[in-house]
Design a protein around this motif. Sequence first.
Motif, PDB file in Angstrom:
ATOM      1  N   ALA A   1       1.056  -1.459  -0.213  1.00  0.00           N
ATOM      2  CA  ALA A   1      -0.182   0.072  -0.020  1.00  0.00           C
ATOM      3  C   ALA A   1       1.256   1.467   0.064  1.00  0.00           C
ATOM      4  CB  ALA A   1      -1.012   0.322   1.042  1.00  0.00           C
ATOM      5  N   GLU A   2       1.786   1.342   0.717  1.00  0.00           N
ATOM      6  CA  GLU A   2       2.544   2.247   0.599  1.00  0.00           C
ATOM      7  C   GLU A   2       3.519   2.507  -0.784  1.00  0.00           C
ATOM      8  OE1 GLU A   2       6.389   3.390   4.166  1.00  0.00           O
ATOM      9  OE2 GLU A   2       4.648   1.845   4.932  1.00  0.00           O
ATOM     10  N   VAL A   3       4.168   1.819  -1.057  1.00  0.00           N
ATOM     11  CA  VAL A   3       4.454   1.686  -2.066  1.00  0.00           C
ATOM     12  C   VAL A   3       3.096   1.887  -3.378  1.00  0.00           C
ATOM     13  CG1 VAL A   3       5.304   0.366  -4.575  1.00  0.00           C
ATOM     14  CG2 VAL A   3       6.479  -0.150  -1.987  1.00  0.00           C
ATOM     15  N   ASP A   4       2.081   2.047  -3.279  1.00  0.00           N
ATOM     16  CA  ASP A   4       1.354   2.714  -3.960  1.00  0.00           C
ATOM     17  C   ASP A   4       0.752   4.186  -3.679  1.00  0.00           C
ATOM     18  OD1 ASP A   4       1.354   0.087  -5.944  1.00  0.00           O
ATOM     19  OD2 ASP A   4      -0.534  -0.787  -5.022  1.00  0.00           O
ATOM     20  N   GLY A   5       1.284   4.347  -2.693  1.00  0.00           N
ATOM     21  CA  GLY A   5       0.982   5.526  -2.292  1.00  0.00           C
ATOM     22  C   GLY A   5      -0.113   5.851  -1.509  1.00  0.00           C
ATOM     23  N   ALA A   6      -0.666   5.055  -0.563  1.00  0.00           N
ATOM     24  CA  ALA A   6      -1.986   4.712  -0.441  1.00  0.00           C
ATOM     25  C   ALA A   6      -1.896   5.773   0.769  1.00  0.00           C
ATOM     26  CB  ALA A   6      -2.881   3.495  -0.600  1.00  0.00           C
ATOM     27  N   SER A   7      -3.365   6.270   1.341  1.00  0.00           N
ATOM     28  CA  SER A   7      -2.734   7.578   2.416  1.00  0.00           C
ATOM     29  C   SER A   7      -3.524   6.268   3.679  1.00  0.00           C
ATOM     30  CB  SER A   7      -4.331   8.067   2.413  1.00  0.00           C
ATOM     31  OG  SER A   7      -5.691   7.705   2.279  1.00  0.00           O
ATOM     32  N   ARG A   8      -2.432   6.880   4.488  1.00  0.00           N
ATOM     33  CA  ARG A   8      -3.620   6.107   5.890  1.00  0.00           C
ATOM     34  C   ARG A   8      -4.615   5.931   6.336  1.00  0.00           C
ATOM     35  NH1 ARG A   8       0.720   6.737   9.666  1.00  0.00           N
ATOM     36  NH2 ARG A   8      -1.371   5.941  11.764  1.00  0.00           N
ATOM     37  N   TRP A   9      -5.647   6.927   5.567  1.00  0.00           N
ATOM     38  CA  TRP A   9      -7.192   6.380   6.102  1.00  0.00           C
ATOM     39  C   TRP A   9      -7.655   5.908   4.500  1.00  0.00           C
ATOM     40  CZ3 TRP A   9     -11.712   5.972   8.050  1.00  0.00           C
ATOM     41  CH2 TRP A   9     -12.827   5.727   7.680  1.00  0.00           C
ATOM     42  N   HIS A  10      -6.896   5.315   3.272  1.00  0.00           N
ATOM     43  CA  HIS A  10      -7.431   4.833   2.734  1.00  0.00           C
ATOM     44  C   HIS A  10      -6.370   2.726   3.050  1.00  0.00           C
ATOM     45  CE1 HIS A  10      -8.090   7.562  -0.121  1.00  0.00           C
ATOM     46  NE2 HIS A  10      -9.464   6.561  -0.374  1.00  0.00           N
ATOM     47  N   THR A  11      -5.379   3.094   3.402  1.00  0.00           N
ATOM     48  CA  THR A  11      -5.128   2.130   4.239  1.00  0.00           C
ATOM     49  C   THR A  11      -5.698   1.123   5.195  1.00  0.00           C
ATOM     50  OG1 THR A  11      -2.581   3.010   4.296  1.00  0.00           O
ATOM     51  CG2 THR A  11      -2.407   0.701   5.206  1.00  0.00           C
ATOM     52  N   PHE A  12      -6.262   1.657   6.522  1.00  0.00           N
ATOM     53  CA  PHE A  12      -7.426   1.402   7.501  1.00  0.00           C
ATOM     54  C   PHE A  12      -8.371   1.221   6.613  1.00  0.00           C
ATOM     55  CE2 PHE A  12     -10.874   2.411  10.068  1.00  0.00           C
ATOM     56  CZ  PHE A  12     -10.424   1.601  11.034  1.00  0.00           C
ATOM     57  N   ARG A  13      -9.174   2.204   5.637  1.00  0.00           N
ATOM     58  CA  ARG A  13     -10.444   1.361   4.910  1.00  0.00           C
ATOM     59  C   ARG A  13     -10.076   0.252   3.986  1.00  0.00           C
ATOM     60  NH1 ARG A  13     -13.997  -0.424   3.804  1.00  0.00           N
ATOM     61  NH2 ARG A  13     -15.534   0.421   2.368  1.00  0.00           N
ATOM     62  N   TYR A  14      -9.159  -0.319   3.640  1.00  0.00           N
ATOM     63  CA  TYR A  14      -9.084  -0.670   2.236  1.00  0.00           C
ATOM     64  C   TYR A  14      -8.602  -2.230   3.486  1.00  0.00           C
ATOM     65  CZ  TYR A  14     -11.610   2.059  -0.274  1.00  0.00           C
ATOM     66  OH  TYR A  14     -13.184   2.677  -0.485  1.00  0.00           O
ATOM     67  N   ILE A  15      -7.732  -2.070   3.634  1.00  0.00           N
ATOM     68  CA  ILE A  15      -6.853  -3.383   4.175  1.00  0.00           C
ATOM     69  C   ILE A  15      -6.580  -3.861   5.979  1.00  0.00           C
ATOM     70  CG2 ILE A  15      -4.051  -4.211   5.043  1.00  0.00           C
ATOM     71  CD1 ILE A  15      -3.379  -2.387   2.768  1.00  0.00           C
ATOM     72  N   THR A  16      -6.667  -2.970   6.792  1.00  0.00           N
ATOM     73  CA  THR A  16      -6.866  -2.994   8.246  1.00  0.00           C
ATOM     74  C   THR A  16      -8.518  -3.527   8.757  1.00  0.00           C
ATOM     75  OG1 THR A  16      -5.252  -1.059   8.558  1.00  0.00           O
ATOM     76  CG2 THR A  16      -6.256  -2.164  10.986  1.00  0.00           C
ATOM     77  N   LEU A  17      -9.174  -2.596   8.029  1.00  0.00           N
ATOM     78  CA  LEU A  17     -10.615  -2.695   8.357  1.00  0.00           C
ATOM     79  C   LEU A  17     -11.269  -4.484   7.826  1.00  0.00           C
ATOM     80  CD1 LEU A  17     -12.434  -1.509  10.050  1.00  0.00           C
ATOM     81  CD2 LEU A  17     -13.479   0.316   9.136  1.00  0.00           C
ATOM     82  N   PRO A  18     -11.089  -4.428   6.869  1.00  0.00           N
ATOM     83  CA  PRO A  18     -11.587  -5.687   6.086  1.00  0.00           C
ATOM     84  C   PRO A  18     -10.950  -6.789   7.250  1.00  0.00           C
ATOM     85  CG  PRO A  18     -11.086  -4.831   4.603  1.00  0.00           C
ATOM     86  CD  PRO A  18     -10.726  -4.136   5.668  1.00  0.00           C
ATOM     87  N   LEU A  19      -9.776  -6.771   7.028  1.00  0.00           N
ATOM     88  CA  LEU A  19      -8.962  -8.010   7.678  1.00  0.00           C
ATOM     89  C   LEU A  19      -9.023  -8.182   9.217  1.00  0.00           C
ATOM     90  CD1 LEU A  19      -5.672  -8.017   4.713  1.00  0.00           C
ATOM     91  CD2 LEU A  19      -7.504  -9.722   5.480  1.00  0.00           C
ATOM     92  N   LEU A  20      -9.792  -7.379   9.821  1.00  0.00           N
ATOM     93  CA  LEU A  20      -9.717  -7.012  10.926  1.00  0.00           C
ATOM     94  C   LEU A  20     -11.482  -8.002  11.524  1.00  0.00           C
ATOM     95  CD1 LEU A  20      -8.694  -4.310  13.047  1.00  0.00           C
ATOM     96  CD2 LEU A  20      -7.990  -6.645  13.359  1.00  0.00           C
ATOM     97  N   ASN A  21     -11.551  -8.004  10.021  1.00  0.00           N
ATOM     98  CA  ASN A  21     -13.231  -8.330  10.563  1.00  0.00           C
ATOM     99  C   ASN A  21     -13.720  -9.762  11.093  1.00  0.00           C
ATOM    100  OD1 ASN A  21     -16.001  -8.156   9.671  1.00  0.00           O
ATOM    101  ND2 ASN A  21     -15.478  -9.584   8.013  1.00  0.00           N
TER     102      ASN A  21
END
Lengths: 303, 432
Positions: free
Chosen positions: A200-220
């Motif tokens: 995500a960092e390499v792709d330049g995702a913002s912190r919010w996007h990282t949280f919204r599309y990686i952390t939150l779904p994987l924490l399901n």
Amino acid sequence: MRPWHLTLARRKIVWAYIFLAIPIVFFAYIRIYPALFAFQMSLYDYNPLSAEQPYVGFENYEKLWSELGKRKSPTKAAFQNTINYVLLGVPVQLCLALAVALMLNEIRFLSTIYRILFFLPFVTSTIAIAWVFRMLYQPRFGLFNVVLQLLSLPQQPFLNSPQQALPSVLALVIWQGMGFAVIIFLAGLKQIPRTYYEAAEVDGASRWHTFRYITLPLLNPSIVYLLVLQTISFLRMFAPVVAMTEQGRGGPLDATTTVVLRVYREAFQSFNMGYASSLTVALFAMILGVTIIQLSVTSRRIN
Amino acid sequence: MTRKLLILAILALITASLGGFALAQDDVVEIEYWQYNFGARVEAMNELIAQFEEANPNIKVVHNSDIPYANFRDELAASAPAGVGPDVVTLYFGWIIAFVDAGYLVPLPEEPFSEDFIRATFSPMVANSKYLGDYWAIPTAVRSLALFWNKDILADAGLDPDSPPATLDEFQEIAIATTAYDGDPSDILSITRQGFSPTMEGQIHHWFRDVLIRQFGGSSYSEDGRTVTYNSEAGCEAFSWVLDFEREYVTGSFDIMDGSTNAFINGEVALHIDGSFRVGTIRANNPELNYGVAELPVGPNGEHHTFGSYWTHGLTRRAAADPARREAAIKFLEFITTPEAGALWVSIVGELPAQLASASDEELLADPILGPFSAGLEYANATFFVDESAQRQVLLDAYDLVVLGGMDPCDALDEAAAIEQELLDEFWASRE
């Protein structure tokens, strides 16, 4: 004359079952049997002091229905409050816990100390904490009001006000149970592979996007687990209300009373154990329904 | 083989000795007595049991007094289905109906507790406690309400420390004069010393229900006790009079110090309404307190009234099931309700003997602390509660509805009366 013709390995298994049987028998007798017995009792005019318990069919449920239909009744207040505890308590607690867990996940220095501090309330006796909070909420001398006074803000009645009492009790419960949710979230966060974040960092995702599309779904899985568990625990709320309200009555004016407290008071103060059992069955149905809905809505697979 | 024989022999020996032990115990009847934990009462009962066992060596009384007040009813309810519990139990008079209806209590036997005997020897509030044609319980002691006042606070406020209020008007004046504030006198939270704290949770709901309303010219219930009548003009006036201490004159509140009782014991409230049982509590917790006791102030109509209540001993279904235990339990019941037991009780607990002989004792009437309570027994009223805790709650809620909810006192009483009437109707409907 050997009693059993068993090999050593088989004998070990037999013993294992014998030892396991003890807790199973205990569990069945102490937890499962009384739960089933409550269903039966709800069909009787069950007075524990009495020698005879007449069968009354669904009369207790009819009474419950008519109490709920009244403009104002302790039973109705109990159900309304319990729903409020869940609707307010669960989201606030989980959001706070998630925020804390995300922060704890970032820090390295003194991280163990911080984790212990957040978990400590969870392992402390609810009654003890409730009494401490009761003192903190005291008018005039309580810490919260002293602080308000120092800040030149108006004093608050907290537990003595029908409007503020429920949030005041809720604050304690949220705070106390948060440590548990934090630990579960932390464990969930540790499961998320770092490579996703790096990508995500390499792709330049913002912190919010990282949280919204990686952390939150994987924490399901953690979220589902906590949602179910905390909802059930808020639905069963009892001890903090008893400890924090005058003579454990769930006041003022039934503002904090819960279904379980109602069950207790009907069963042991008014000796209407049949009616109390019908309340228990209603609560059981609520818990079952909520759990099934939550599991089916929130546990869809994430890829 | 020899080993088996040896084991058999040992087993036989153990069985025989157990049997012998049981035989030896057969002569002694063991009965169980339960009361909730209240220090002075436990002490007094221990004393009575020791005397009783000395006089009746073949009866042993097991005294269970470990249960706190709040759990007492729970424990009884849990013990009954389990087939254990007391043979003789001490209950609040207002609970008796519930225990009789459940078949938990059995009627007192005609011998020695005949109606003639009870009417001739016990105070009227006991004699009038027949229910469904029977007496179901009999007390050692009874209590009435009186006025407690803190002499130091009165002196501090420039009043005569030895002149307690004799009328409701004086009561109000003194309450106002003795309240001290450290800020805005219209704010409950700025009170530093309370003149009077209208604590409904304590005895104030009784003061309203059985005393004030009569003094304002009304009554709480109809003659037959089946209709609620406190939502009348007199009731409204009396209720407002109580409420004004918190709403209008700001002399105190339950929210300060968790009620009037604690505050009075700690010397932080000037006027307090309570029963004689509090005398022992004060002695135990703050023996230095400089206080006096007087009869409750008279009302606008000049009448004296007070509220009488008592804890009373009943015989349980469990005791009645076994002739030997029943006989022992009756003997015990008789022993703990004699005038002598009452005299011992008053000296330890401060509650007044239930038997007229010792309650109207000259010495007792002359006692500066117990005298006013004793005098009150003559004009004490006791409400016939069908469900004491629910009926109590109704008035507590009415008070909160006004103070916390801003409702009009008369409307709050109307609401309370409607709920309580429903309780009474439900109760009487199943008995006709």
